[in-house]
Motif scaffolding. Structure first.
Motif, PDB file in Angstrom:
ATOM      1  N   LYS A  42       1.005  -1.389  -0.107  1.00 31.65           N
ATOM      2  CA  LYS A  42       0.054   0.019  -0.262  1.00 31.65           C
ATOM      3  C   LYS A  42       0.661   1.511  -0.188  1.00 31.65           C
ATOM      4  CE  LYS A  42      -3.630  -1.869   2.823  1.00 31.65           C
ATOM      5  NZ  LYS A  42      -4.037  -2.013   4.030  1.00 31.65           N
ATOM      6  N   ASN A  43       1.846   1.146   0.677  1.00 31.21           N
ATOM      7  CA  ASN A  43       2.915   2.471   1.466  1.00 31.21           C
ATOM      8  C   ASN A  43       4.060   2.257   0.246  1.00 31.21           C
ATOM      9  OD1 ASN A  43       0.800   2.849   3.138  1.00 31.21           O
ATOM     10  ND2 ASN A  43       2.564   2.182   4.211  1.00 31.21           N
ATOM     11  N   ARG A  46       3.020   4.133  -3.705  1.00 33.44           N
ATOM     12  CA  ARG A  46       2.211   5.662  -3.630  1.00 33.44           C
ATOM     13  C   ARG A  46       3.524   6.431  -2.972  1.00 33.44           C
ATOM     14  NH1 ARG A  46      -1.785   5.700   1.060  1.00 33.44           N
ATOM     15  NH2 ARG A  46       0.456   5.451   2.357  1.00 33.44           N
ATOM     16  N   SER A  47       4.210   6.034  -1.643  1.00 27.50           N
ATOM     17  CA  SER A  47       5.384   7.098  -1.948  1.00 27.50           C
ATOM     18  C   SER A  47       5.993   7.445  -2.484  1.00 27.50           C
ATOM     19  CB  SER A  47       5.846   6.651  -0.863  1.00 27.50           C
ATOM     20  OG  SER A  47       5.176   6.417   0.289  1.00 27.50           O
ATOM     21  N   LYS A  49       5.431   7.229  -6.086  1.00 23.24           N
ATOM     22  CA  LYS A  49       5.062   7.511  -7.163  1.00 23.24           C
ATOM     23  C   LYS A  49       4.841   9.061  -6.395  1.00 23.24           C
ATOM     24  CE  LYS A  49       0.737   8.289  -9.765  1.00 23.24           C
ATOM     25  NZ  LYS A  49      -0.260   7.669  -9.993  1.00 23.24           N
TER      26      LYS A  49
END
Length: 76
Positions: A42-43, A46-47, A49
């Motif tokens: 999940k993290n 996203r981080s 990106k």
């Protein structure tokens, strides 16, 4: 293309190691990261990106995820 195994590492250690690996690449180069299910998958994408890198693929394998990232342009 290199493959970096981040399985078994907790957040934010996996993100820090991914970020350090990307610093060694030139913009446009591609790297694969292997991530655990849950918080890491999940993290970390996203981080990365949010840091300006391009998510090319996030694919579920047997018990883990394969994330392909293209390094973005350097931000001064």
């Amino acid at each position: 293309m290199s493959v970096i195994d981040l399985r078994g590492l907790s957040c934010p250690t996996n993100f820090v190691k991914a970020k350090l690996a990307l610093e060694l690449l030139d913009p446009g180069e591609v790297v694969e990261f292997l991530l655990d299910d849950g918080e890491p998958v999940k993290n970390v994408p996203r981080s990365l990106k949010a840091e300006g890198h391009r998510l090319l693929e996030l694919k579920e394998e047997e018990g883990f995820y394969r994330l392909r990232i293209e390094k973005g342009e350097e931000i001064p």
